[in-house]
Design a protein around this motif. Structure first.
Motif, mmCIF file in Angstrom:
data_model
loop_
_atom_site.group_PDB
_atom_site.id
_atom_site.type_symbol
_atom_site.label_atom_id
_atom_site.label_comp_id
_atom_site.label_asym_id
_atom_site.label_seq_id
_atom_site.Cartn_x
_atom_site.Cartn_y
_atom_site.Cartn_z
ATOM 1 N N LEU A 141 6.249 17.573 -2.518
ATOM 2 C CA LEU A 141 7.351 17.500 -3.490
ATOM 3 C C LEU A 141 7.207 18.567 -4.573
ATOM 4 O O LEU A 141 7.415 18.301 -5.756
ATOM 5 C CB LEU A 141 7.405 16.101 -4.106
ATOM 6 N N ARG A 142 6.865 19.758 -4.177
ATOM 7 C CA ARG A 142 6.708 20.866 -5.128
ATOM 8 C C ARG A 142 8.023 21.149 -5.818
ATOM 9 O O ARG A 142 9.072 20.977 -5.211
ATOM 10 C CB ARG A 142 6.248 22.125 -4.389
ATOM 11 N N PRO A 143 7.994 21.558 -7.045
ATOM 12 C CA PRO A 143 6.883 21.976 -7.909
ATOM 13 C C PRO A 143 6.320 20.855 -8.764
ATOM 14 O O PRO A 143 5.536 21.080 -9.670
ATOM 15 C CB PRO A 143 7.536 23.022 -8.799
ATOM 16 N N TRP A 144 6.707 19.611 -8.488
ATOM 17 C CA TRP A 144 6.327 18.477 -9.318
ATOM 18 C C TRP A 144 4.872 18.091 -9.094
ATOM 19 O O TRP A 144 4.329 18.295 -8.023
ATOM 20 C CB TRP A 144 7.258 17.298 -9.029
ATOM 21 N N ARG A 145 4.271 17.478 -10.129
ATOM 22 C CA ARG A 145 2.887 16.980 -10.076
ATOM 23 C C ARG A 145 2.942 15.458 -10.188
ATOM 24 O O ARG A 145 3.838 14.917 -10.833
ATOM 25 C CB ARG A 145 2.059 17.560 -11.230
ATOM 26 N N HIS A 146 1.977 14.795 -9.575
ATOM 27 C CA HIS A 146 2.039 13.336 -9.490
ATOM 28 C C HIS A 146 0.722 12.665 -9.839
ATOM 29 O O HIS A 146 -0.350 13.209 -9.567
ATOM 30 C CB HIS A 146 2.467 12.915 -8.078
ATOM 31 N N GLY A 147 0.840 11.508 -10.428
ATOM 32 C CA GLY A 147 -0.272 10.603 -10.663
ATOM 33 C C GLY A 147 0.056 9.283 -9.984
ATOM 34 O O GLY A 147 1.211 9.001 -9.682
ATOM 35 N N VAL A 148 -0.954 8.474 -9.729
ATOM 36 C CA VAL A 148 -0.758 7.214 -9.024
ATOM 37 C C VAL A 148 -1.153 6.053 -9.929
ATOM 38 O O VAL A 148 -2.230 6.063 -10.519
ATOM 39 C CB VAL A 148 -1.601 7.187 -7.724
ATOM 40 N N VAL A 149 -0.252 5.067 -10.027
ATOM 41 C CA VAL A 149 -0.487 3.861 -10.820
ATOM 42 C C VAL A 149 -0.339 2.663 -9.891
ATOM 43 O O VAL A 149 0.653 2.555 -9.163
ATOM 44 C CB VAL A 149 0.535 3.753 -11.978
ATOM 45 N N VAL A 150 -1.322 1.759 -9.918
ATOM 46 C CA VAL A 150 -1.235 0.542 -9.113
ATOM 47 C C VAL A 150 -0.269 -0.424 -9.801
ATOM 48 O O VAL A 150 -0.436 -0.736 -10.976
ATOM 49 C CB VAL A 150 -2.626 -0.126 -8.957
ATOM 50 N N LEU A 151 0.742 -0.865 -9.068
ATOM 51 C CA LEU A 151 1.702 -1.838 -9.592
ATOM 52 C C LEU A 151 1.298 -3.253 -9.232
ATOM 53 O O LEU A 151 1.398 -4.161 -10.050
ATOM 54 C CB LEU A 151 3.107 -1.567 -9.053
ATOM 55 N N ASP A 152 0.871 -3.444 -7.993
ATOM 56 C CA ASP A 152 0.500 -4.783 -7.540
ATOM 57 C C ASP A 152 -0.459 -4.661 -6.373
ATOM 58 O O ASP A 152 -0.092 -4.165 -5.321
ATOM 59 C CB ASP A 152 1.740 -5.562 -7.125
ATOM 60 N N ASP A 153 -1.686 -5.115 -6.580
ATOM 61 C CA ASP A 153 -2.654 -5.107 -5.491
ATOM 62 C C ASP A 153 -3.162 -6.515 -5.210
ATOM 63 O O ASP A 153 -4.156 -6.697 -4.538
ATOM 64 C CB ASP A 153 -3.819 -4.170 -5.782
ATOM 65 N N SER A 154 -2.440 -7.513 -5.720
ATOM 66 C CA SER A 154 -2.937 -8.876 -5.581
ATOM 67 C C SER A 154 -2.056 -9.767 -4.709
ATOM 68 O O SER A 154 -2.397 -10.924 -4.495
ATOM 69 C CB SER A 154 -3.080 -9.507 -6.964
ATOM 70 N N ALA A 155 -0.940 -9.259 -4.232
ATOM 71 C CA ALA A 155 0.003 -10.106 -3.493
ATOM 72 C C ALA A 155 -0.633 -10.641 -2.209
ATOM 73 O O ALA A 155 -1.014 -11.792 -2.126
ATOM 74 C CB ALA A 155 1.272 -9.335 -3.184
ATOM 75 N N LEU A 156 -0.751 -9.828 -1.228
ATOM 76 C CA LEU A 156 -1.350 -10.194 0.050
ATOM 77 C C LEU A 156 -2.431 -9.170 0.376
ATOM 78 O O LEU A 156 -2.357 -8.026 -0.064
ATOM 79 C CB LEU A 156 -0.284 -10.205 1.153
ATOM 80 N N PRO A 157 -3.421 -9.553 1.169
ATOM 81 C CA PRO A 157 -4.520 -8.618 1.427
ATOM 82 C C PRO A 157 -4.093 -7.339 2.146
ATOM 83 O O PRO A 157 -4.771 -6.333 2.045
ATOM 84 C CB PRO A 157 -5.497 -9.427 2.276
ATOM 85 N N ASP A 158 -2.983 -7.369 2.845
ATOM 86 C CA ASP A 158 -2.549 -6.191 3.598
ATOM 87 C C ASP A 158 -1.379 -5.473 2.949
ATOM 88 O O ASP A 158 -0.656 -4.741 3.617
ATOM 89 C CB ASP A 158 -2.187 -6.576 5.030
ATOM 90 N N GLU A 159 -1.152 -5.686 1.643
ATOM 91 C CA GLU A 159 -0.062 -5.020 0.933
ATOM 92 C C GLU A 159 -0.573 -4.390 -0.350
ATOM 93 O O GLU A 159 -1.485 -4.908 -0.979
ATOM 94 C CB GLU A 159 1.039 -6.011 0.566
ATOM 95 N N LEU A 160 0.065 -3.286 -0.719
ATOM 96 C CA LEU A 160 -0.281 -2.592 -1.954
ATOM 97 C C LEU A 160 0.960 -1.878 -2.461
ATOM 98 O O LEU A 160 1.648 -1.202 -1.694
ATOM 99 C CB LEU A 160 -1.396 -1.577 -1.680
#
Length: 123
Positions: free
Chosen positions: A17-36
């Motif tokens: 997705l150039r020229p944009w820069r990205h950071g990652v923020v966790v929104l929900d990691d507690s719902a189900l073990p196989d979802e993020l």
């Protein structure tokens, strides 16, 4: 699902997705073990936040396969991308297949394919 290295996800987004820069923020990691759920926060080349360009990324497993959804939190009516073995654009209200929105859809499909390959190397 163990949390993937955020730098891998951010680097893939930066590349696709150039020229944009990205950071990652966790929104929900507690719902189900196989979802993020994550948010890819966007910045311009000067480091200024561009929240209208943020993406929401949902990762989940179905069997042994990794699937992901990409959507724009700032545009809840815009089609969202489901990526499993192939890309499918979906209407967010009905869940029905729809046309690609054009614009950066090719870049988003490239990002989805790259993430799926990086995070699910065996599949």
């Amino acid at each position: 699902m163990p949390f993937p290295d955020p730098s891998v996800i951010a680097t893939a987004a930066d590349l696709c997705l150039r020229p944009w820069r990205h950071g990652v923020v966790v929104l929900d990691d507690s719902a189900l073990p196989d979802e993020l759920c994550l948010r890819l926060e966007c910045r311009d080349g000067d480091g200024s936040r561009q929240p209208g360009r943020d993406l929401e990324l949902e990762l989940y497993r179905s069997g042994r396969d990794l699937h992901l959804m990409l959507s724009w939190p700032s545009e809840p009516e815009a089609p969202m991308l489901w990526q499993g073995r192939h890309p499918v654009w979906m209407d967010p209200q009905s869940g029905q297949r729809c046309s690609s929105p054009g614009g950066e859809s090719d870049a988003l499909e490239a990002l989805a394919r790259r993430l799926r390959a990086l995070l699910n190397p065996s599949g």
